[in-house]
Design a protein around this motif. Sequence first.
Motif, PDB file in Angstrom:
ATOM      1  N   UNK A   1      75.493  -2.956 -81.415  1.00 43.91           N
ATOM      2  CA  UNK A   1      75.372  -3.435 -82.796  1.00 43.91           C
ATOM      3  C   UNK A   1      74.058  -2.951 -83.402  1.00 43.91           C
ATOM      4  N   UNK A   2      74.139  -2.383 -84.598  1.00 40.72           N
ATOM      5  CA  UNK A   2      72.960  -1.890 -85.275  1.00 40.72           C
ATOM      6  C   UNK A   2      72.541  -2.771 -86.427  1.00 40.72           C
ATOM      7  N   UNK A   3      73.167  -2.552 -87.589  1.00 38.87           N
ATOM      8  CA  UNK A   3      72.755  -3.278 -88.799  1.00 38.87           C
ATOM      9  C   UNK A   3      72.861  -4.797 -88.633  1.00 38.87           C
ATOM     10  N   UNK A   4      73.904  -5.259 -87.947  1.00 36.23           N
ATOM     11  CA  UNK A   4      74.039  -6.714 -87.760  1.00 36.23           C
ATOM     12  C   UNK A   4      72.920  -7.266 -86.889  1.00 36.23           C
ATOM     13  N   UNK A   5      72.513  -6.506 -85.853  1.00 34.33           N
ATOM     14  CA  UNK A   5      71.445  -6.969 -84.965  1.00 34.33           C
ATOM     15  C   UNK A   5      70.092  -6.852 -85.661  1.00 34.33           C
ATOM     16  N   UNK A   6      69.951  -5.873 -86.518  1.00 36.21           N
ATOM     17  CA  UNK A   6      68.715  -5.732 -87.279  1.00 36.21           C
ATOM     18  C   UNK A   6      68.504  -6.976 -88.148  1.00 36.21           C
ATOM     19  N   UNK A   7      69.561  -7.379 -88.863  1.00 34.46           N
ATOM     20  CA  UNK A   7      69.441  -8.492 -89.804  1.00 34.46           C
ATOM     21  C   UNK A   7      69.542  -9.856 -89.141  1.00 34.46           C
TER      22      UNK A   7
END
Length: 399
Positions: A354-360
């Motif tokens: 997970x990229x964007x979801x884990x970032x936010x």
Amino acid sequence: MSETKPSSQPLLTPYQMGSFHLAHRVVLAPLTRQRSYNNIPQPHAILYYSQRTTRGGLLIAEATGVSDTAQGYVDTPGIWTQEQVEAWKPIVKAVHDKGGIFFCQIWHCGRYSHVDYQPNGQSPVSSASKPISGKIGLPNRKDVADFSTPRPLKTEEIPNIVADFRKAARNAIDAGMFFNLICGYADLKNRMFLMLLQLLLFGTGFDGVEIHGAHGYLVDQFMKDSVNDRTDCYGGTLENRCRFAVEVVEAVVDEIGAEHVGIRLSPFSAHSEAYDSNPEALGLYMAEALNKYNILYAHLVEPRVLNSQTTIASGKSLIPIRKAFKGTLLAAGGYDQNDGNKAISSGKADLVVYGRLFLANPDLPKRFELNAPLNKYHRETFYTSDSVVGYTDYPFLES
């Protein structure tokens, strides 16, 4: 995290990845953040990565340059100097202190670059002389320019680039590998003593490295026939085009051990105009080639991900590659919670990235556990230089 029924939350079930016992299957993607000023990891990354660490969780660090010729973005970290190695140590230690497993993604941008990023203003190197169309941001963060025309690497130069990947892998592992080897021959009591001694005297190294072989960067530039028009032993046939990637894998495995090596591949994507006329064959060839080295994992990008901004409807699938590859398979590409659970329960993937979801959502596994609402990510702050905004200021769930 509290216990969750495997049938309802496959993402939150444990998984044994080689010698690493993962408590869940939610992986932090390698996200370029452009906050490593002058290519040196900064103290603010300690908080950023530790926020996203859970005991038994796997994190993959942002793409990290293997040399001064590998650069194509402003303020991305490197790991080719001792100063950079030392700067990574407290970041890695913070992840380990919370029980996380941390891999360093090592990369070379190749033709995704400009002369302003290169030592002495030289041309970027690539598999061929084809430039990327469009514009690239320059190091001053204010101007843009055309991508520079790359210089094809000479056949006799390629071993030097392979050696850069080898050295970067060694630097990433650093003092940690020496003690890991010793610990392998010690009994439990002595092993615990040696690990404590390592932390007290030598700091700590990453648990492994992920070779960036995706998204149109140098390794991918050799593999994809839209870019590679070479006529030597690194061009032409599929085997020849994959030769550089395989040589990098072999060198890194030889240096730090297969059990500490992963690779990211995107055979179906067209990032930076790097695409292949037969991505299925490319993916299968690499899966079978990687099996010979028994690497720990392969990190595959879904066929629907065309590039960083575009997804498409695709009838293609990672399943043939998944069946061919014998190690752990990580899948990435716009997954949400439901898609991730389905990927695990169906056997399509072992872990989901997970990229964007884990970032936010720095507490993403906890939110999945509780089926809690997710923070929205703010694309406009993805690549700024701010050490807080869009970086460490996304809120956690209230207790």
